[in-house]
Design an enzyme around this catalytic site. Structure first.
Site, mmCIF file in Angstrom:
data_model
loop_
_atom_site.group_PDB
_atom_site.id
_atom_site.type_symbol
_atom_site.label_atom_id
_atom_site.label_comp_id
_atom_site.label_asym_id
_atom_site.label_seq_id
_atom_site.Cartn_x
_atom_site.Cartn_y
_atom_site.Cartn_z
ATOM 1 N N ARG A 191 0.827 -1.197 0.000
ATOM 2 C CA ARG A 191 0.000 0.000 0.000
ATOM 3 C C ARG A 191 0.869 1.259 0.000
ATOM 4 N NH1 ARG A 191 -2.453 0.885 5.308
ATOM 5 N NH2 ARG A 191 -1.611 -0.735 6.648
ATOM 6 N N LYS A 220 2.705 4.495 -0.766
ATOM 7 C CA LYS A 220 2.358 5.628 -1.621
ATOM 8 C C LYS A 220 3.636 6.122 -2.261
ATOM 9 C CE LYS A 220 -1.238 7.585 1.363
ATOM 10 N NZ LYS A 220 -1.528 8.818 2.097
ATOM 11 N N HIS A 269 7.624 28.656 17.962
ATOM 12 C CA HIS A 269 8.296 28.447 19.247
ATOM 13 C C HIS A 269 8.737 27.000 19.406
ATOM 14 C CE1 HIS A 269 4.147 27.174 20.064
ATOM 15 N NE2 HIS A 269 4.618 26.451 21.055
ATOM 16 N N GLN A 319 10.153 24.203 22.725
ATOM 17 C CA GLN A 319 9.997 24.039 24.166
ATOM 18 C C GLN A 319 11.173 23.250 24.735
ATOM 19 O OE1 GLN A 319 5.846 23.062 25.462
ATOM 20 N NE2 GLN A 319 5.453 22.914 23.280
ATOM 21 N N CYS A 339 29.859 2.416 19.223
ATOM 22 C CA CYS A 339 28.547 3.033 19.399
ATOM 23 C C CYS A 339 27.620 2.632 18.248
ATOM 24 C CB CYS A 339 28.766 4.546 19.462
ATOM 25 S SG CYS A 339 27.353 5.551 19.008
ATOM 26 N N CYS A 342 27.056 5.480 15.770
ATOM 27 C CA CYS A 342 28.195 5.685 14.862
ATOM 28 C C CYS A 342 28.127 4.643 13.741
ATOM 29 C CB CYS A 342 29.528 5.551 15.604
ATOM 30 S SG CYS A 342 29.981 6.976 16.607
HETATM 31 ZN ZN LIG Z 1 28.514 7.422 18.330
#
Ligand SMILES: [Zn+2]
Ligand SMILES: [Zn+2]
Length: 333
Positions: free
Chosen positions: A20, A22, A169, A171, A199, A202
């Site tokens: 489905r 798009k 704005h 927050q 990590c 990374c």
């Molecule tokens: Zn990293």
């Protein structure tokens, strides 16, 4: 056949409903957004109505880009309807079974420009740099408060993304605890680090750069892409190339490059999809984990082009009806 894809960072599976699916241009929103005036005398964030907001916490003074009036370029005030407030003394967690704690925290509004009718996509780059600078300044100010554990900077654009005030704005909320979702993300990242010695973010960046097909743009400090396991159509991550768990360690040069990437990504969505609603979140590590090797901060942009329904709420699995490879190509073109 539809396809399940795994988000390596969260271990979440998402469903790519390719049947489905798009085409990217089909996500163009018929913008029934009213044309906003430059200035609205009834808006509490417009210049001249400063007294209608709670006391100012911080301001960038000077000549706003695109305005001849001297005054403020950006104002930061306490949220009038703050979800959490900085209490002087707190009781801590109470209750045996039904546990509760006082709503300690801080909830700020960053009024991004005196102009009522602009947004990051349409503001001059200089003003976007100022916005990113204020993000960083507020982060640095709040992280010093030992009562706070996590700082979330976010922006809601449009009614379906949760905005009630039209004046542009962002927050900031400083939380007195680390929520379960964030803790889960950290645990997964830590596990990946234990298994692979690096990590996970990374590695995601390295793999996305190698694949190339989902990259939108890049500069010397940031790469923007539609992640392999995007939850929603046009979900975009802006990821720093340099490993850093916390947003607070960003330097001046990087702030400029972040602003440039942010503006380009949001102007792209604005231009190609007709100003869709979106949420923008700076995903950063809890304050005490900001120097860790296993987490990596980034900006997540989630356009509100589809509404999570019962299946998503019941399973936690998101169905995405757009292929990130195709949406990324569409954005690059
Ligand atoms: Zn990293
Ligand atoms: Zn206004």
């Amino acid at each position: 056949m539809s396809e399940l894809r795994l988000n390596r960072a969260t271990k979440e599976w998402i469903i790519l409903a390719t049947e489905r699916a798009k085409r990217p241009h089909q996500f163009l929103v018929k913008s029934d957004r009213e044309k906003l005036p430059r200035y609205d005398p009834h808006c509490p964030f417009c210049p001249g109505n400063e007294k209608q907001t709670p006391p100012q916490i911080y301001a960038l003074k000077g000549n706003a880009a695109g305005s001849k009036k001297q005054g403020w370029r950006i104002r930061v005030v306490t949220n009038k309807y703050a979800a959490l407030r900085p209490e002087k003394r707190t009781r801590g967690i109470q209750g045996e079974f039904f546990k509760s704690a006082p709503g300690l925290g801080q909830h700020e509004v960053i009024i991004e420009t005196p102009r009522h009718d602009r947004t990051i996509a349409t503001l001059p780059l200089k003003q976007v740099e100022d916005i990113c600078t204020v993000y960083w300044r507020r982060y640095r100010a709040l992280e010093k408060d030992r009562r706070f554990k996590l700082i979330i900077i976010f922006r809601n654009h449009g009614a379906s993304a949760g905005t009630s005030l039209k004046h542009p704005h962002s927050q900031v909320i400083a939380l007195p605890l680390v929520p379960t979702d964030v803790r889960h993300l950290l645990e997964e990242a830590m596990r990946y680090y234990d298994d692979h010695g690096c990590c996970v973010f990374c590695d995601i960046l390295k793999q996305e750069l190698a694949a190339g097909s989902r990259i939108i743009l890049s500069n010397p400090a940031f790469v923007a892409f539609h992640p392999f396991a995007s939850r929603a159509p046009f979900e975009t991550w802006i990821m720093p190339r340099k490993h850093n768990a916390g947003f607070g360690d960003i330097n001046r040069g990087e702030i400029k490059l972040l602003a440039s990437a942010l503006k380009k990504v949001l102007a792209g969505l604005h231009g190609k999809l007709g100003d869709p609603d979106y949420n923008l979140i700076i995903r950063t590590a809890p304050i005490k984990d900001a120097q860790e090797d296993y987490y990596h901060w980034y900006v997540q942009i989630l356009p509100r082009l589809s509404i999570p329904a019962g299946f998503e709420l019941g399973s936690g699995i998101y169905i995405n009806t757009a292929l990130p490879e195709k949406t990324a190509r569409f954005m690059r073109e």
